[in-house]
Design an enzyme around this catalytic site. Structure first.
Site, PDB file in Angstrom:
ATOM      1  N   GLU A 292       0.811  -1.224   0.000  1.00 17.18           N
ATOM      2  CA  GLU A 292       0.000   0.000   0.000  1.00 17.18           C
ATOM      3  C   GLU A 292       0.842   1.270   0.000  1.00 17.18           C
ATOM      4  OE1 GLU A 292      -2.323  -3.207   2.178  1.00 17.18           O
ATOM      5  OE2 GLU A 292      -0.265  -2.502   2.074  1.00 17.18           O
ATOM      6  N   ASP A 334      29.088  23.580 -21.966  1.00 17.23           N
ATOM      7  CA  ASP A 334      29.649  24.854 -22.405  1.00 17.23           C
ATOM      8  C   ASP A 334      30.930  25.102 -21.599  1.00 17.23           C
ATOM      9  OD1 ASP A 334      29.921  27.270 -23.645  1.00 17.23           O
ATOM     10  OD2 ASP A 334      28.459  28.309 -22.396  1.00 17.23           O
ATOM     11  N   ASP A 634      23.713  28.286 -21.607  1.00 14.91           N
ATOM     12  CA  ASP A 634      23.157  29.483 -20.987  1.00 14.91           C
ATOM     13  C   ASP A 634      22.488  30.431 -21.965  1.00 14.91           C
ATOM     14  OD1 ASP A 634      25.400  30.272 -22.341  1.00 14.91           O
ATOM     15  OD2 ASP A 634      26.209  31.521 -20.735  1.00 14.91           O
ATOM     16  N   ASP A 638      22.075  27.897 -27.247  1.00 18.02           N
ATOM     17  CA  ASP A 638      22.122  26.587 -26.608  1.00 18.02           C
ATOM     18  C   ASP A 638      20.733  25.961 -26.475  1.00 18.02           C
ATOM     19  OD1 ASP A 638      24.926  26.729 -26.086  1.00 18.02           O
ATOM     20  OD2 ASP A 638      24.506  28.072 -24.421  1.00 18.02           O
ATOM     21  N   ASN A 700       6.090  -8.063   1.398  1.00 18.15           N
ATOM     22  CA  ASN A 700       4.754  -8.499   0.992  1.00 18.15           C
ATOM     23  C   ASN A 700       4.754  -9.906   0.417  1.00 18.15           C
ATOM     24  OD1 ASN A 700       4.526  -5.479   1.168  1.00 18.15           O
ATOM     25  ND2 ASN A 700       2.438  -5.941   0.575  1.00 18.15           N
TER      26      ASN A 700
END
Length: 896
Positions: A292, A334, A634, A638, A700
């Site tokens: 659960e 870069d 930046d 780019d 489980n």
């Protein structure tokens, strides 16, 4: 202000400038005042598009009941009522409510975490208010504001263009048009369609080139983007890859549950067992099978991990990026600001026949060996050009807040250090025209008027600018430039670049009239400046970490190849013997790439002088070769590659809005070290998810096997559905959540990236889960055997022993989730404070259940002999002891 216009832009494109200013109550130079902006924000609201409605608290609560496991529990509760077992029915309803409350508060916490992340990535817009240029939050933009736009900005509202200097806007996100649209201030009739109106800009589009001034005519819902957002809000959300994988895992668990339940029911029916007993046991099996806590813990682990990454300067904007980041095996980066300090200053002045090394100390120009001799005129012209051909604010000092392009800031500081009498001051000139810098030409030019003289200033890449020059300033004379001069200038530029300097050339010309069109022609060459941008001090270690993690680093820059190669060697991207640098203009078209070129691209670590299209094609080449690619950048150039990459990473400090809006991750400090940490955190988060999934399923699965075995053995002491539900709530949610908040093992960046195509649980993981489940099952069977042999054969005692043993085995099992390479005592699990808190809480909760008779009655628990407790605790620790012994014996071989 005309309220109709604020709500409807249909007539705006046809208004004259005078009508436009009058309609919006705006001065074309001063803009609106701060007070007026505040009152309009109250009147028209914030500039926010709500794409998806935020769920109410009640909606979030009731959604916790919308799951197959809850439906199953309701069936069990009503079945209990039908068989007149009211106490069990009430208990199941309580379990349903508690489970829903846990999920509700977990989701509430996750939503708070996401809100905190969003607040870290607020966008700003540059406006003119009260005659002053200032930055405001984009959400505070209001109709009538004068918005200043330049290359790299995201347009934050619909607006009418009133000034344009080569303003080009990418409207592909709005119209599908792939080429940037040139915007002008001309009246275009009554055109209102975004694909036709060239004197309007629209929210959500990107400025690719040039600059301009815009009057905001629409915000929020009263924009073209706002109309689209309303339609987006009606569409269904797309699942992330991680959600899909968890969904696939859930289906497998359901299949396992159905098979085990059907098999048990069939064999029990053949054996002639009462159908009521078969039904109860089948319900117990179904309850035991499903973890659960899985969806809850996954959400909280992701949100917590994302907040942790944000604190380490990496803002993750999309949940799916967390999983993808952990599998990245190539980072295309870069150079400027990412690998280097981005604290650029003038280092070398190169004039025809003379080179001077300089520095600035306390605002004064200092020469390394001697002053400028024969090139004083060139120096004065260079400083003048650098000041006029410049868009950075003019009050830059070493102590002032840095704002603008670092190269232009360095040129303004050079002007200040030169301390001329005012000849080079921009205040004495009035800018009349500008040709903005573009990635294609790599040149920028301005036309500035002083009296009757129009002074043309140009700066840019040496190889591009030198072709535009017809004369050369040499000393006090102006001579016609020769091929020998050009060769000498290019050789000098090469030498400066080889030393790791960024080099720009400067040229000028004077005219008697204001030029029109392209005026970068017939220039007079003045000189070059070598700018120093040293590598970051911590970058070399970060790149070494990436290499040890199996990640290849590739530099893609627009700089000179020798500058790029010099920095690449300094930071460890390339070795000294590997000197190949591929230039962008040497790359073939993507559809013409042969196998030889693909291999060459994949083996190269430095690309220089690349265009946006070439960056995009390099990303595509790596992806087609099967790599998972992260791309950092930046600028506007780019953005296409950032969007194309599997994980796009933008710089938060110097990054343009276009890059940041396109990226999946934004770095607040622009550092490559933060990228390395982000990759490590991405791996860590996925490792945590995988770890708690293995823990949950193994627990489980052990319950399924135990219930099945006890049913077949006919002991009459099978675990009841309520007991299993209680164990699932205690041993599933809290220890699993603690595992999801862990920090990961130290070897996480010493391993190769995982295969992103693999599911959360691999075939090997399933084998490990089965082994764990069998060990816990055997521990329960051992406890039952000991109890029946030495303590009691009563059904209620055997049932309680099975319950206690399984609880202890599952809680201690959390310590088996440490990696094979880690130590037994000190590892990533034992160092996790949340694990200890969960263990203490869960054992305390079990103790409280036994203290109160009412809770014991609900869970069918009884007071049992001390020997039974000892047998249960002893057997419950065996899985932990056996697994740790295995790690101690065989873990050493994995460390070699």
């Amino acid at each position: 202000m005309n309220n109709n216009l604020a709500a409807n832009n249909t007539s705006v494109p046809a208004l004259s400038l005078g009508e436009l200013f009058n309609a919006f109550g705006t001065d074309g130079q001063q803009g609106i005042s701060d007070n007026e902006a505040s009152s309009r924000s109250v009147k028209y609201g914030l500039n926010i598009n709500v794409i998806q409605k935020i769920k109410s608290i009640w909606q979030m609560f009731f959604e916790q009941f919308n799951s197959p496991i809850v439906y199953l529990l309701f069936v069990a509760a009503f079945a209990s009522l039908f068989f007149k077992n009211a106490l069990e029915a009430i208990a199941i309803f309580i379990v349903i409510l508690v489970n829903a409350l846990i999920g509700f508060f977990m989701e509430l916490q996750a939503r708070s975490s996401m809100r905190a992340l969003k607040e870290m990535d607020l966008s700003v817009s540059k406006v003119i208010r009260g005659g002053k240029t200032m930055e405001v939050l984009s959400e505070q933009l209001t109709p009538g504001d004068l918005l200043l736009l330049e290359a790299g900005d995201m347009v934050s509202g619909d607006g009418r263009v009133i000034e344009s200097n080569g303003l080009q806007v990418d409207e592909s996100a709005l119209t599908g048009e792939s080429f940037p649209i040139l915007k002008t201030s001309d009246i275009q009739g009554a055109e209102t369609d975004p694909s036709s109106s060239v004197n309007m800009v629209y929210k959500g589009t990107a400025v690719m080139n040039g600059n301009g001034k815009v009057i905001i005519t629409g915000i929020a819902a009263n924009t073209e983007l706002g109309k689209i957002s309303e339609m987006v809000g009606r569409s269904a959300a797309t699942k992330s890859p991680l959600d899909t994988k968890i969904g696939n895992l859930t289906k497998k668990l359901i299949y396992i549950t159905l098979f085990m339940t059907a098999f048990f029911a069939l064999t029990a029916f053949i054996e002639g067992k009462p159908w009521l007993e078969i039904l109860e046991t089948s319900i117990a099996l179904a309850v035991a099978a499903f973890p659960e806590g899985l969806p809850i813990v996954a959400t909280v682990a992701l949100a917590f991990g994302m907040l942790r990454m944000a604190k380490r300067d990496a803002i993750v904007k999309r949940l799916s990026s967390v999983e993808t980041l952990g599998g990245v095996n190539v980072i295309l980066t870069d150079k400027t600001g990412t690998l280097t300090e981005n604290k650029i200053f003038v280092k070398v002045l190169s004039f025809p026949g003379e080179e001077v090394r300089v520095s600035m100390e306390k605002g004064h120009l200092v020469y390394d060996d001697r002053g400028i001799n024969r090139s004083q005129k060139n120096f004065e012209l260079l400083v003048k050009i650098g000041t006029l051909c410049n868009n950075a604010p003019g009050d830059q000092t070493e102590k002032s807040k840095i704002s603008g392009d670092p190269i232009e800031i360095a040129l303004l500081r050079l002007n200040k250090a030169a301390a001329f009498s005012g000849e080079g001051s921009a205040e004495n000139y009035q800018r009349k025209s500008e040709i903005p810098f573009s990635a294609e030409t790599k040149l920028m030019a301005t036309a500035d008027l002083k009296g009757n003289e129009c002074f043309i200033s140009v700066k840019g890449a040496v190889e591009g600018l030198i072709l535009k020059c017809t004369h050369i300033q040499s000393g006090t004379g102006l001579n016609e430039i020769t091929s020998i001069d050009r060769e000498k200038i290019l050789a000098d530029a090469e030498a400066l670049s080889a030393g790791g300097l960024r080099v720009l050339a400067f040229a000028f010309k004077s005219m008697n009239e204001i030029p029109e069109g392209d005026f970068i022609t017939a220039l007079n060459y003045v000189g070059m400046v070598g700018f120093l941008d040293p590598p970051r001090s911590d970058i070399k270690g970060a790149i070494a970490t990436c290499r040890s993690a199996g990640i290849k680093i590739v530099m893609i820059t627009g700089d000179h190849p020798l500058t790029a190669l010099s920095i690449a060697k300094q930071v460890g991207i390339t070795e000294k013997e590997d000197n190949e640098v591929i230039l962008g203009n040497s790359l073939p078209q993507q559809d013409l790439l042969d196998q030889e070129w693909r291999e060459r691209i994949l083996s190269t670590t430095v690309f220089a002088r690349t265009s946006p299209k070439q960056k995009l094609e390099i990303v595509d080449t790596y992806q087609k070769a099967g790599f998972l690619v992260a791309m950092t950048g930046d600028g506007v150039n780019d953005a296409p590659a950032i969007k194309k990459a599997d994980v796009g990473i933008a710089m938060g400090l110097r990054g343009t809005q276009v890059a940041k809006e396109t990226a999946n991750i934004v770095l607040k400090d622009d550092s490559f070290v933060s990228i390395t940490r982000a990759v490590a955190n991405g791996r860590e988060i996925f490792q945590n998810i995988q770890r708690f999934v293995i823990y949950l399923i193994s627990c489980n699965l052990s319950e399924i096997i135990i219930v099945t075995l006890l049913g077949f053995l006919g002991t009459g002491a099978i675990l009841f559905p309520l007991q299993i539900l209680f164990l699932n709530m205690v041993t599933d949610v809290f220890p699993a959540l603690a595992l999801g908040l862990g920090k990961g093992d130290k070897s996480i960046m010493l391993k190769a990236p995982r295969d992103p195509c693999l599911e959360i649980i691999s075939n090997r993981n399933w084998l490990v889960i089965l082994v764990y489940a069998v060990l816990m099952t055997l521990s329960v069977m051992l406890a039952i055997f000991l109890c029946m042999s030495y303590v009691s054969e009563k059904v209620e005692v055997i049932n309680n022993v099975a319950f206690i043993t399984l609880a202890a085995a599952q809680l201690f099992h959390v310590f088996n989730m440490s990696s094979l390479r880690s130590g037994m005592i000190k590892n990533e699990v034992t160092k996790n404070k949340f694990v200890w808190m969960a263990i203490i809480f869960c054992f305390s909760l079990i103790a409280l259940v036994y203290i109160f008779p009412q809770s014991r009655q609900v869970l069918n628990l009884n007071i049992i002999p001390l020997q039974a407790w000892l047998a249960a605790i002893f057997a419950g620790t065996l899985p932990l002891i056996l697994v740790q012994l295995y790690k101690w014996i065989f873990g050493k071989s994995h460390q070699k």
